[in-house]
Design an enzyme around this catalytic site. Structure first.
Site, PDB file in Angstrom:
ATOM      1  N   ASP A 211       0.841  -1.191   0.000  1.00 44.59           N
ATOM      2  CA  ASP A 211       0.000   0.000   0.000  1.00 44.59           C
ATOM      3  C   ASP A 211       0.891   1.262   0.000  1.00 44.59           C
ATOM      4  O   ASP A 211       1.783   1.395  -0.849  1.00 44.59           O
ATOM      5  CB  ASP A 211      -0.919  -0.062   1.236  1.00 44.59           C
ATOM      6  N   ASP A 337      -8.784  -6.646  -5.226  1.00 47.37           N
ATOM      7  CA  ASP A 337      -8.482  -5.466  -4.412  1.00 47.37           C
ATOM      8  C   ASP A 337      -9.510  -4.363  -4.665  1.00 47.37           C
ATOM      9  O   ASP A 337      -9.697  -3.926  -5.799  1.00 47.37           O
ATOM     10  CB  ASP A 337      -7.074  -4.966  -4.753  1.00 47.37           C
ATOM     11  N   HIS A 365      -6.991  -6.490  -0.644  1.00 47.27           N
ATOM     12  CA  HIS A 365      -5.923  -5.519  -0.423  1.00 47.27           C
ATOM     13  C   HIS A 365      -4.976  -5.941   0.690  1.00 47.27           C
ATOM     14  O   HIS A 365      -3.915  -5.334   0.866  1.00 47.27           O
ATOM     15  CB  HIS A 365      -6.518  -4.138  -0.111  1.00 47.27           C
TER      16      HIS A 365
END
Length: 389
Positions: A211, A337, A365
Site C-alpha cells: 500500500d 483489491d 488488499h
C-alpha cells in the site's frame, strides 16, 4: 495502535480429535465406495484446517508478545526493533536438510498423515539459504497498518530460516510518535531508514512494501540503493519521479466511491488548515480492504489500525535513475483489491515497468491475511532470483 489487548489474550484451547474412520457396513448397498472415501477425506481436511488455524493463532500470540516486549522496552520515537526469531515456535520436520528452501506441496491433497503442510516442504529446488544474495526480509506496512499485519508472513519466512524485520513506521503500530505531528515523508519512514543505515557494510535486504509502504520503500531505495537487493511492491504505490501518493490515487478519482466514503479527515490544526491525518470508517473496512480475509484478521485490524499521516501522502518523491533505478523491482498484483483496483495497479506498472509482475488470485488488499501461503511462495521465488539473471 488501537487496542492490542485482544492480541495478548490466550487462545482458546483447540480440542484435538482423532480421525474418524468410517467402515463400510456389511449391509451397505452396491453404490461406489469412492464417494464415501471423499467424505472421510473432506472431514479430515476440515479438522486439519482447524489445526492450522490453531498454529497460526499461536504465531499471532508470539508476535503479540514480541510487540509487548518492544513496547515495555521503550519502542517510542526511536523506531522499531526487529522481531526476535527465537520467540517463534518451531515445528521440526523429520529428515529435513538444514538451510534449504522448502519443497512445494500446495497441490497435494491433505491426509490424516499430513495434517499440516510445514513451510519447509515448499519450493525446494536444492538451493541453500547461503546461496541467496540475502536471506533478510524487511517488511513495510501500508497506511494505517503496523508491523502486526505481517504476523503470518513473519511466521512462514522464519520457519524457512529467513531473517525478518517488520517495521512500525512513525506513529504506527507501537511507535508512539504523534501521527498528527508528522510533517514529511522522511520523518514518517525514519524507523526504516535507521535500520538500513545501521546495516553492516556489504549486507543487503529485500524490501517489501504494501500500500502506502510502496512510496516509503521507494524513498529508501533512493537513499540506500547499495543496501537493497530487491524491492517488492505488494498492492503498493509504485510512483515515478515527481509523483506523490495522492497523485496516484487521483488517477482513479470518481471511480472508487468506496474509498471516498471510507475516508475521514482529521484537522488537528483547525478546519482552516490542511488535514493532519486520515482515518478509515471501521464499518467499511471489510468491503474496502478485507473482502477476502478471515473474520479473525478483520477483527485484529479493526482494533489495531491507526490514522494515516496526511503530509507524507502529499509529498512528491525525488527518484533518480542512478539510485532508485538501480534497484531491482517486482510487483505483486492483488486481483480482488477494492482499495487499489487492478486497473490502477496496472497503470502504475505500465508507467514504470518493474522487472517482473506476479498476480495473486483471490487476494484482497491485505494478501498477508487473505492469501498468506500464496504470498509466501512468491516471496520465496523472488528471493531465489539470482543477482546475475
Amino acid at each position: 495502535m488501537g487496542n492490542l489487548c485482544s492480541l495478548f489474550a490466550p487462545p482458546k484451547p483447540v480440542k484435538k480429535r482423532r480421525p474418524v474412520t468410517k467402515r463400510q457396513s456389511s449391509n451397505a448397498g452396491s453404490g461406489p465406495t469412492s464417494n464415501r472415501w471423499n467424505r472421510v477425506r473432506s472431514s479430515s481436511t476440515r479438522r486439519d484446517s482447524k489445526f492450522e488455524d490453531a498454529v497460526i493463532q499461536e504465531h499471532a500470540l508470539a508476535a503479540a508478545a514480541i510487540l509487548f516486549r518492544q513496547q515495555n522496552g521503550g519502542g517510542g520515537d526511536g523506531g522499531s526493533l526487529p522481531f526476535d526469531r527465537s520467540a517463534s515456535q518451531r515445528y521440526p520436520v523429520s529428515g529435513s536438510k538444514k538451510n534449504q528452501l522448502p519443497r512445494s506441496s500446495s497441490t497435494r491433497s491433505r491426509s490424516s498423515t499430513d495434517p499440516l503442510l510445514q513451510p519447509h516442504q515448499f519450493l525446494n529446488q536444492g538451493m541453500k539459504l547461503d546461496d541467496l544474495e540475502t536471506n533478510h526480509f524487511v517488511l513495510i506496512h501500508g497506511g494505517g497498518f503496523g508491523a502486526w499485519c505481517w504476523y503470518k508472513t513473519i511466521a512462514l519466512l522464519e520457519e524457512d530460516g529467513f531473517k525478518v524485520t517488520a517495521v512500525d513506521l512513525a506513529g504506527c503500530g507501537i511507535n508512539s510518535f504523534n501521527i498528527n505531528g508528522i510533517a514529511s515523508l522522511s520523518q514518517y519512514v525514519k524507523p526504516l531508514t535507521d535500520i538500513l543505515e545501521k546495516l553492516p557494510t556489504g549486507e543487503k535486504v529485500i524490501l517489501v512494501g504494501h500500500d502506502f509502504g510502496g512510496a516509503c520503500i521507494s524513498y529508501a531505495m533512493d537513499l540506500f540503493p547499495t543496501k537493497i537487493s530487491k524491492a517488492v511492491f505488494l498492492a503498493a504505490a509504485m510512483l515515478m519521479n515527481g509523483q506523490s501518493t495522492l497523485d496516484m490515487f487521483s488517477l482513479q478519482a470518481g471511480q472508487n466511491d468506496l474509498m471516498r466514503k471510507a475516508q475521514i479527515f482529521i484537522y488537528t490544526n483547525g478546519n482552516e488548515q490542511p488535514p493532519t491525518a486520515i482515518d478509515l470508517d471501521k464499518s467499511l473496512l471489510r468491503d474496502l480492504l478485507f473482502n477476502q480475509s478471515p473474520s479473525k484478521d478483520i477483527a485484529l485490524a479493526s482494533v489495531s489500525m491507526r490514522s494515516i499521516p496526511f503530509a507524507p501522502v502529499l509529498e512528491k518523491l525525488s527518484l533518480s535513475d542512478t539510485k532508485y533505478g538501480s534497484v531491482r523491482r517486482y510487483y505483486i498484483e492483488t486481483l480482488e483489491d477494492s482499495a487499489i483496483p487492478v486497473t490502477l495497479q496496472e497503470n502504475m506498472i505500465n508507467s514504470s515497468p518493474p522487472e517482473k509482475v506476479y498476480r495473486l488470485k483471490g487476494a484482497d488488499h491485505a494478501p498477508f491475511f487473505s492469501k498468506p501461503q500464496a504470498l509466501h511462495k512468491l516471496l520465496l521465488e523472488i528471493a531465489r532470483i539470482s543477482p546475475t539473471s
